[in-house]
Design an enzyme around this catalytic site. Structure first.
Site, PDB file in Angstrom:
ATOM      1  N   HIS A 326       0.833  -1.202   0.000  1.00 16.51           N
ATOM      2  CA  HIS A 326       0.000   0.000   0.000  1.00 16.51           C
ATOM      3  C   HIS A 326       0.872   1.258   0.000  1.00 16.51           C
ATOM      4  O   HIS A 326       0.610   2.216  -0.746  1.00 16.51           O
ATOM      5  CB  HIS A 326      -0.912   0.003   1.230  1.00 16.51           C
ATOM      6  CG  HIS A 326      -1.974  -1.042   1.202  1.00 16.51           C
ATOM      7  ND1 HIS A 326      -1.708  -2.384   1.338  1.00 16.51           N
ATOM      8  CD2 HIS A 326      -3.335  -0.939   1.072  1.00 16.51           C
ATOM      9  CE1 HIS A 326      -2.840  -3.077   1.283  1.00 16.51           C
ATOM     10  NE2 HIS A 326      -3.843  -2.226   1.117  1.00 16.51           N
ATOM     11  N   HIS A 369      -0.347  -2.954   8.542  1.00  9.49           N
ATOM     12  CA  HIS A 369       1.092  -3.213   8.456  1.00  9.49           C
ATOM     13  C   HIS A 369       1.762  -2.717   9.725  1.00  9.49           C
ATOM     14  O   HIS A 369       1.245  -1.829  10.424  1.00  9.49           O
ATOM     15  CB  HIS A 369       1.706  -2.507   7.234  1.00  9.49           C
ATOM     16  CG  HIS A 369       1.529  -3.253   5.961  1.00  9.49           C
ATOM     17  ND1 HIS A 369       2.330  -4.302   5.588  1.00  9.49           N
ATOM     18  CD2 HIS A 369       0.623  -3.091   4.955  1.00  9.49           C
ATOM     19  CE1 HIS A 369       1.936  -4.766   4.414  1.00  9.49           C
ATOM     20  NE2 HIS A 369       0.896  -4.038   4.001  1.00  9.49           N
ATOM     21  N   ASP A 373       7.283  -1.816   8.285  1.00 12.95           N
ATOM     22  CA  ASP A 373       6.907  -2.070   6.880  1.00 12.95           C
ATOM     23  C   ASP A 373       6.726  -0.760   6.119  1.00 12.95           C
ATOM     24  O   ASP A 373       7.136  -0.634   4.954  1.00 12.95           O
ATOM     25  CB  ASP A 373       5.601  -2.870   6.816  1.00 12.95           C
ATOM     26  CG  ASP A 373       5.698  -4.198   7.540  1.00 12.95           C
ATOM     27  OD1 ASP A 373       6.830  -4.669   7.756  1.00 12.95           O
ATOM     28  OD2 ASP A 373       4.642  -4.751   7.894  1.00 12.95           O
TER      29      ASP A 373
END
Length: 449
Positions: A326, A369, A373
């Site tokens: 993302h 996440h 990350d």
């Protein structure tokens, strides 16, 4: 008396094409243009003398007007002597006379500069040099004749240097190759996730890892949907910029290659280190405890059909943490917009930055996440984007060398193949991408930022 080289007597009408030369007592004709009047040089042992600097003459000699009659034999060329007004060709040679006045010298040497001062050139008999009336109208208007200026300065017309403009070839086949590489790496990423899902630690046994942000923020599942909606908006905005860019094929293959590299590295990092699920509420499909080829293919197709998003219910597999996909899409969309959209559209840039930042924050709020990350994804995406464009915008960085350490990147050969014909930084120019309607091409075919 030794021979004295002196610019003398003659001028003649030639019918060939280059200058004429007279050496010693022979006149050699070489390629003179028709009806061109040229000055020749000859070597004479007498018939002319060099006056000293203190005489009545400046730097040139004068001719004796006495009864001595000196001639030069010229074989095979008819010429008119001063003794005989008619042409004679009784023998194979003609006679070139040298008993000329100073005025005759000027009349027969139109390429010599005219003298405006009466006292600059005087012959021994007191005659002045002719005025500018002896020169044709072309010399008066143009200031030169046959490339020689009348004031003695030679004017040579030199064409303007050719400037090599930067070239930006479309090379559509390279864009297609970059797209194929992107498809392969995206499939590889989904295949890696299909395998990782079976290795994710059990939620009942392993709690989420400690995280400074997630531990202090309550998970909200709706935030992940908001993040993916913002991803779709950012992706669409960057796609519009790419389509309307004049050099869209160059920019597209750059984006395809960058995305393919990011997906490839992500498929490796998520596979080698599997982290526990960060969210306690996110739905994960049950494990099959077996990974046959057919199972992997089914999972890959399911993920691809949903474009890797969970908002459509297709992304139900867990374990794709290091690093955040993302964040990669959100950051890369902003970088594309800021780099390739018009500079004067800074509100658009700020809106894109705010949208991407909000999308990343929503991922953290949803516990989609870990914070690490997000940080790794931001670092890898920006570093790769800026390194690629630094190399692409500097021609010397496209060549491998002992001092070009960027050439040691493992993907440098692929980069070199895609960028070797791009002649510099891609300008921010835009055009209508379709051949219709025509009016969209007429007004602003190439808009600069």
């Amino acid at each position: 008396m030794p021979p004295v080289k002196y610019p003398c007597v003659s001028c003649m009408e030639c019918i060939s094409d280059a200058p004429c030369e007279v050496s010693l007592s022979q006149l050699q004709l070489r390629n003179c243009t028709a009806s061109s009047v040229v000055t020749v040089e000859c070597m004479c042992t007498d018939g002319m003398v060099l006056d000293s600097k203190g005489g009545n003459h400046s730097d040139y000699g004068s001719f004796h007007t006495a009864s001595d009659h000196h001639t030069v034999d010229i074989k095979g060329v008819p010429h008119q002597s001063s003794d005989d007004p008619t042409l004679h060709s009784d023998t194979d040679s003609v006679r070139l006379t040298t008993d000329m006045t100073q005025s005759d010298l000027y009349q027969r040497q139109p390429l010599l500069p005219p003298s405006a001062k009466a006292d600059s050139w005087k012959s021994s008999n007191g005659l002045h040099s002719p005025t500018s009336e002896y020169y044709d109208s072309d010399d008066k208007t143009d200031g030169h004749r046959n490339g020689t200026a009348i004031n003695g300065v030679i004017k040579i017309d030199v064409p303007a240097p050719l400037r090599e403009e930067p070239r930006f070839p479309k090379e559509k086949w390279k864009t297609f190759i970059a797209f194929l590489i992107l498809v392969v790496n995206f499939i590889l990423t989904t295949a890696s996730l299909s395998l990782v899902h079976e290795r994710v630690p059990d939620r009942e046994k392993y709690a989420p890892l400690p995280d400074i942000v997630l531990d202090n923020v309550n998970a909200m599942d709706w935030a992940l949907d908001v993040s993916e909606i913002l991803i779709m908006i950012a992706t669409f905005s960057s796609l519009v910029v790419l389509i309307f860019h004049k050099h869209r094929f160059i920019v597209m293959r750059r984006v395809f290659l960058l995305l393919s590299l990011l997906y490839l590295m992500r498929s490796i990092t998520m596979y080698v280190t599997v982290l526990p699920v960060a969210s306690k509420t996110y739905y994960c499909s049950p494990k099959l405890n077996s990974t046959s080829t057919l199972v992997v293919v089914k999972r890959v197709w399911q993920l691809i059909s949903g474009f890797g998003l969970s908002i459509n219910g297709q992304h139900t597999y867990c374990g794709d943490y290091i690093y955040s996909g993302h964040t990669v899409i959100l950051v890369l969309s902003y970088l594309i917009i800021s780099e390739y959209s018009p500079r004067r559209c800074f509100p658009f840039h700020w809106a894109s930055w705010c949208l991407s930042t909000t999308g990343v924050i929503m991922v953290l709020i949803a516990h989609g996440h870990y914070t690490v990350d997000i940080l790794i994804a931001y670092y890898v995406t920006t570093t790769l984007f800026w390194a690629y464009h630094t190399m692409a915008n500097n021609s010397h960085l496209k060549q491998s060398g002992p001092n070009n350490f960027l050439a040691r990147m493992w993907w440098f050969r692929l980069f070199q193949y895609l960028e070797k014909n791009v002649g510099g930084p891609v300008p921010r120019q835009y055009e209508w991408p379709l051949p219709w309607p025509r009016r969209c091409h007429g007004k602003h075919p190439n808009r600069n930022s």
